[in-house]
Design an enzyme around this catalytic site. Sequence first.
Site, mmCIF file in Angstrom:
data_model
loop_
_atom_site.group_PDB
_atom_site.id
_atom_site.type_symbol
_atom_site.label_atom_id
_atom_site.label_comp_id
_atom_site.label_asym_id
_atom_site.label_seq_id
_atom_site.Cartn_x
_atom_site.Cartn_y
_atom_site.Cartn_z
ATOM 1 C CE LYS A 71 -3.984 -2.284 0.754
ATOM 2 N NZ LYS A 71 -3.570 -3.695 0.812
HETATM 3 C C1 LIG Z 1 -4.176 -4.845 0.361
HETATM 4 C C2 LIG Z 1 -3.336 -6.039 0.286
HETATM 5 C C3 LIG Z 1 -3.590 -7.054 -0.643
HETATM 6 C C4 LIG Z 1 -4.760 -6.995 -1.609
HETATM 7 O O1 LIG Z 1 -4.625 -5.993 -2.568
HETATM 8 P P1 LIG Z 1 -5.915 -5.476 -3.395
HETATM 9 O O2 LIG Z 1 -5.430 -4.341 -4.209
HETATM 10 O O3 LIG Z 1 -6.912 -5.056 -2.356
HETATM 11 O O4 LIG Z 1 -6.401 -6.621 -4.191
HETATM 12 C C5 LIG Z 1 -2.728 -8.134 -0.681
HETATM 13 N N1 LIG Z 1 -1.694 -8.240 0.180
HETATM 14 C C6 LIG Z 1 -1.430 -7.283 1.093
HETATM 15 C C7 LIG Z 1 -0.285 -7.478 2.029
HETATM 16 C C8 LIG Z 1 -2.223 -6.159 1.179
HETATM 17 O O5 LIG Z 1 -1.960 -5.224 2.100
#
Ligand SMILES: *Cc1c(COP(=O)(O)O)cnc(C)c1O
Length: 495
Positions: free
Chosen positions: A112
């Site tokens: 993120k």
């Molecule tokens: C948010 C997240 C995901 C999923 O990503 P999306 O874009 O919501 O599909 C997978 N792994 C981690 C560690 C995340 O923080």
Amino acid sequence: MNLVYRSTRNGEETATASEAILKGLTSDGGLFVPDSIPKLGVSLEELADMSYQETAYAVMKEFLTDFTEEELKSCIRNAYDDKFDTEEIAPMVKVGDAYYLELFHGATIAFKDMALSILPHLLVTSAKKNHVKNEIVILTATSGDTGKAALAGFADVPGTKIIVFYPKSGVSPIQEKQMVTQKGDNTYVIGIRGNFDDAQTSVKRMFANKELEKEMNEAGCQFSSANSINIGRLVPQIVYYVKAYGNLLKKGALKEGEPMNVVVPTGNFGNILASYYAKQMGIPIGKFICASNKNKVLFDFFQTGSYDRRREFYVTTSPSMDILISSNLERMIYRITGNDPEQCAQFMQALTTDGVYTITEEMKKGLSEFYGGYATEEETAAKIKGVYEQYHYVMDTHTAVAAVAYDKYKNDTKDETPAVIASTASPYKFTRSVMDAIQPGAEDATDFELVDALKEISGVDVPKAIEEIRTAPVLHDTVCDIDKMEDEVKHILGI
Ligand SMILES: *Cc1c(COP(=O)(O)O)cnc(C)c1O
């Protein structure tokens, strides 16, 4: 010419990029999508020698067409700096037969950060461009990682407040500690008695609440979203797939024009959608392998064409993927209807009222490049242990879900195309589950004892993000029921 953004649910509403970033959601509850996906302005050959920042500019300038070069470059400079513990920003590591694209070298050690390091800069710039005088209130629901990454990005950013709701019993202990120790006078963190979908649904409802909007406007503030539904998050996520292709060219793993496959551990469908947009921009990608955990609503969707959220919700060891309503899938649905907002709105309405919708055979053809896979809890743990024992590489639970899905894909198809696995979190963020997979039986150890044990076995330094929270005091301890979320927001805003 400016790229026009439209609502997935209504042909009338349009916005520029900066307006779409400011608003987050469209006023009918739909998502902003660009009229068309622009092509990359640089050749594949050039990509091989471009830095992360240069690649970011090449991608983002095509989408954020109402930003000046200076504005965009300044946002990129401020985002992708020494907040990341490696100059490469998103390094790629070959382990066994796959390339792990490590997206966890930022401030909060999850992918993120790739988008949320830059979103505050994009938002503040967008506010300036649009002469917005109101304070921007970032309202966010998190399954664990968005919350901390958004808090870190927006803490003490002038002209903003950030309010984060997370499922009190649905995140890892380290994720929770990261959030409740967040500093900054403009940060608010609230646990809810419910799951992520409850949090996300209530947040979406607040965004669509016209009465609330009016009251806020009178009080000199307005909402924006840091969730992956914001186009300002989606666009920066395209960059690392473009960069990954450049890396493979540079390594000689691919010749110009040869495809790579991508494997993405998926929750809200934002990350994998970004890879799909990378392909539309001109990056040769063969298959999009969409990996789910035990909450395998997307796997079932790719199998059957029915998206059915009427099922049990499981709390798993990969909590950031514990999601039954994958918001960004709406952008894909819109696309495979042939950009038909009316049809898309009907599907989304059906999902709300009936909990299910089924796409047509014609629409299914639009998903032929996708492969759905999933991993059980046992398979996930066994993968972490197996790769550690064979290669001495420790991956987190989310990445392991993707690695399992990739194994299944290869078994099914015998496809040997080089594959990039999006490695979405540091194993240190999910230390307990990771250590439990590798060396079970330490139930009595504290989280930080496990952190030290992980360092011992992996030889990887403990990231700053973890060291910081070892001794940090808890600054946020509010917990509320789902139906009190709006009251909490009003209380914080003094309205
Ligand atoms: C948010 C997240 C995901 C999923 O990503 P999306 O874009 O919501 O599909 C997978 N792994 C981690 C560690 C995340 O923080």
